[in-house]
Design a protein around this motif. Structure first.
Motif, mmCIF file in Angstrom:
data_model
loop_
_atom_site.group_PDB
_atom_site.id
_atom_site.type_symbol
_atom_site.label_atom_id
_atom_site.label_comp_id
_atom_site.label_asym_id
_atom_site.label_seq_id
_atom_site.Cartn_x
_atom_site.Cartn_y
_atom_site.Cartn_z
ATOM 1 N N LEU A 150 0.835 -1.208 0.000
ATOM 2 C CA LEU A 150 0.000 0.000 0.000
ATOM 3 C C LEU A 150 0.869 1.257 0.000
ATOM 4 O O LEU A 150 0.603 2.204 -0.761
ATOM 5 N N LEU A 151 1.893 1.292 0.833
ATOM 6 C CA LEU A 151 2.764 2.470 0.914
ATOM 7 C C LEU A 151 3.404 2.782 -0.427
ATOM 8 O O LEU A 151 3.448 3.941 -0.861
ATOM 9 N N ILE A 152 3.910 1.761 -1.099
ATOM 10 C CA ILE A 152 4.602 1.970 -2.371
ATOM 11 C C ILE A 152 3.638 2.486 -3.441
ATOM 12 O O ILE A 152 3.995 3.342 -4.251
ATOM 13 N N TYR A 157 6.761 9.022 -2.299
ATOM 14 C CA TYR A 157 7.066 10.455 -2.222
ATOM 15 C C TYR A 157 6.892 11.174 -3.554
ATOM 16 O O TYR A 157 6.463 12.337 -3.587
ATOM 17 N N LEU A 158 7.176 10.511 -4.666
ATOM 18 C CA LEU A 158 7.029 11.169 -5.964
ATOM 19 C C LEU A 158 5.563 11.286 -6.364
ATOM 20 O O LEU A 158 5.159 12.278 -6.978
ATOM 21 N N ARG A 163 0.570 13.480 -8.614
ATOM 22 C CA ARG A 163 -0.293 12.299 -8.730
ATOM 23 C C ARG A 163 -0.300 11.719 -10.138
ATOM 24 O O ARG A 163 -0.576 10.538 -10.332
ATOM 25 N N ASP A 164 0.032 12.542 -11.143
ATOM 26 C CA ASP A 164 0.035 12.052 -12.529
ATOM 27 C C ASP A 164 1.062 10.939 -12.732
ATOM 28 O O ASP A 164 0.924 10.108 -13.634
ATOM 29 N N LEU A 165 2.093 10.922 -11.893
ATOM 30 C CA LEU A 165 3.139 9.911 -12.052
ATOM 31 C C LEU A 165 2.674 8.522 -11.648
ATOM 32 O O LEU A 165 3.318 7.531 -11.979
ATOM 33 N N LYS A 166 1.563 8.443 -10.924
ATOM 34 C CA LYS A 166 1.089 7.143 -10.438
ATOM 35 C C LYS A 166 0.829 6.182 -11.591
ATOM 36 O O LYS A 166 1.052 4.976 -11.475
ATOM 37 N N ASP A 167 0.344 6.714 -12.692
ATOM 38 C CA ASP A 167 0.002 5.871 -13.842
ATOM 39 C C ASP A 167 1.079 5.895 -14.928
ATOM 40 O O ASP A 167 0.816 5.503 -16.058
ATOM 41 N N ASN A 168 2.263 6.380 -14.583
ATOM 42 C CA ASN A 168 3.359 6.435 -15.559
ATOM 43 C C ASN A 168 4.591 5.789 -14.932
ATOM 44 O O ASN A 168 5.451 6.466 -14.360
ATOM 45 N N ILE A 351 4.932 -4.090 -10.625
ATOM 46 C CA ILE A 351 3.789 -4.666 -9.913
ATOM 47 C C ILE A 351 3.798 -6.186 -10.056
ATOM 48 O O ILE A 351 3.566 -6.922 -9.089
ATOM 49 N N GLN A 352 4.090 -6.668 -11.268
ATOM 50 C CA GLN A 352 4.137 -8.118 -11.489
ATOM 51 C C GLN A 352 5.188 -8.768 -10.596
ATOM 52 O O GLN A 352 4.930 -9.793 -9.958
ATOM 53 N N GLU A 353 6.378 -8.175 -10.544
ATOM 54 C CA GLU A 353 7.448 -8.732 -9.724
ATOM 55 C C GLU A 353 7.075 -8.735 -8.251
ATOM 56 O O GLU A 353 7.369 -9.675 -7.513
#
Length: 462
Positions: A150-152, A157-158, A163-168, A351-353
């Motif tokens: 959850l934290l990651i 921090y980025l 928030r746009d970086l979440k999906d990139n 995420i897969q790893e």
């Protein structure tokens, strides 16, 4: 010494305390500290920033961050320290990542599912540590892994800065590499040109992108890091100001003074005179009262209502329906499912790893999947319905020995379109995987769905 040594509980990589904190002078430690305010409020100064934390808020203090806590009113704070060596088994770069939370006092209230899940995990860990039921240490470790996940994905921090970086994922990894390089080389001469060369980018482009991702310019970020790191030398050594300036990477003492004062509102020498103290004075300055951990349970009981091990009761919470009726009822127990990130992010390599590692260690049965009906997945309010992307996501979930626990959203759809999508979904995946496999999956609808959508959902899945 201001670096405190954390003594962890027997058999588990954590330490938990219930405290009334009136004064806790500046200190740091090689542990991730999480605070949950159960009553009252406290003021937390972390590096160069100060926040007021109020009841029911959580705060994360990262590895080796200099921080102090204080309050002028009665309070109860749940303080959790986590051994980074445990997290490192699941995320190798744990010592080079930071986690941030919002603060209501700063105008950003802690609302959303991510905060609710965060507090549920903390409550579960507390419950297990207090009750010490059978295999409690196993349950704590499993919950810690879920907390790390959850934290990651939610408090990186980025992502906090942008928030746009979440999906990139590609951009996120790039800026993490850059920030990591700065964290590990701040005391050396580092230039934007050198980093741009490593990233195969122009210095001008990278300069703009760093400010976009980090919120401040490259040079300001380097100087802030140097100033913050110098605090430990000011308070924990007898080095001169010029020696500290050189040690943290400033080319001249006057630059050190300038940048330190910008963030701490005083010079390094003034800071040292105000806060430096020997161990005896430090311990005398601490005004902290400890309470029995069991007292905290009544404050967080609402987060444990559906936790089957709370008070040793065999509680289970039914949340889904049987698709074909002939397979019996399905139940959702707390420990048999892991909450997955946004559906569109599941195919990212990192995420897969992470999922593969978690499954090797814990072997969950189900992955809770949201946002499967969305434009990112190729399912639109109008037009043709294409489940190819959704199939790739479910194929991955199945490949790591999970079955999907699908929570169907409803936003942007008309009732008629919603009915069409669910019907086609079941038909498509029944043909792909067969009736028996589909009957092993779990399905539910968002709690706040309108009644007409719920009628459609239960009408089809019953």
């Amino acid at each position: 010494m201001r670096r405190e040594h954390i003594k962890y509980m027997e058999n588990i990589p954590i330490n938990i305390e219930l405290l009334d904190i009136r004064e806790y002078p500046i200190h740091w430690h090689e542990a991730i500290e999480i605070l949950m305010i159960l009553k009252g409020s406290i003021e937390a100064t972390v590096e160069s920033d100060t926040y007021r934390l109020i009841e029911n808020e959580v705060e994360i203090i990262n590895l080796d961050e200099a921080h102090s806590l204080s309050s002028n009113e009665p309070n109860l704070v749940l303080m959790l320290h986590i051994d980074p060596n445990f997290f490192q088994k699941y995320y190798e770069d744990i010592r080079n990542i930071y986690f941030y939370t919002d603060c209501a006092f700063e105008g950003e209230p802690q609302v959303g599912d991510n905060y609710e899940i965060f507090k549920k995990y903390l409550s579960t860990i507390l419950c297990e540590a207090v009750q010490k039921g059978e295999d409690y240490d196993v349950y704590i470790r499993e919950t810690l892994v879920e907390l790390l996940y959850l934290l990651i994905n939610e408090f990186h921090y980025l992502i906090y800065e942008n928030r746009d970086l979440k999906d990139n994922a590609e951009q996120l990894q790039r800026y993490h590499r850059i920030a990591k390089y700065i964290f590990n080389n701040y005391n050396n001469k580092i230039s934007l040109q050198d980093i741009a060369k490593k990233e195969f980018l122009s210095a001008q482009y990278l300069s703009n992108e760093i400010k976009y991702a980090l919120g401040i310019s490259f040079q300001d970020f380097v100087n802030l890091t140097r100033a913050e790191e110098s605090v430990k030398l000011l308070l924990d050594t007898d080095m001169s100001i010029s020696e500290i300036s050189e040690e943290v990477g400033f080319s001249h003492t006057r630059y050190y003074n300038k940048h330190f004062k910008r963030h701490y509102k005083m010079t390094p020498l003034q800071y040292r005179k105000k806060y430096k103290m020997d161990e005896e004075k430090f311990n005398k300055a601490k005004q902290i009262t400890s309470y029995d951990l069991g007292e905290a349970l009544k404050y967080i009981s609402s987060y444990l209502e559906n936790y089957e091990r709370y008070n040793y009761e065999e509680k289970i919470s039914k949340i889904n329906v049987d698709v074909y009726k002939n397979e019996g009822e399905f139940f959702h127990t707390y420990k048999d499912a892991i909450i997955l990130p946004k559906a569109s992010a599941i195919l990212e390599k990192e995420i897969q790893e992470f999922l593969i590692t978690i499954q090797k260690e814990i072997d969950f049965d189900y992955g809770i999947l949201r946002d499967l009906f969305s434009k990112e997945i190729g399912i639109y309010p109008e037009g043709n319905i294409n489940f190819r992307y959704a199939k790739k996501i479910i194929d991955l979930i199945l490949s790591v020995n999970l079955r999907p626990d699908i929570i169907f959203g409803f936003e942007e759809f008309t009732p008629a379109r919603y009915k069409e999508i669910i019907t086609n979904f079941l038909n498509y995946f029944q043909e792909e995987y067969g009736t028996y496999e589909l009957s092993k999956w779990r399905y539910s609808i968002e709690k706040d769905a309108p009644e007409d959508f719920k009628k459609i959902f239960y009408g089809i899945l019953s």
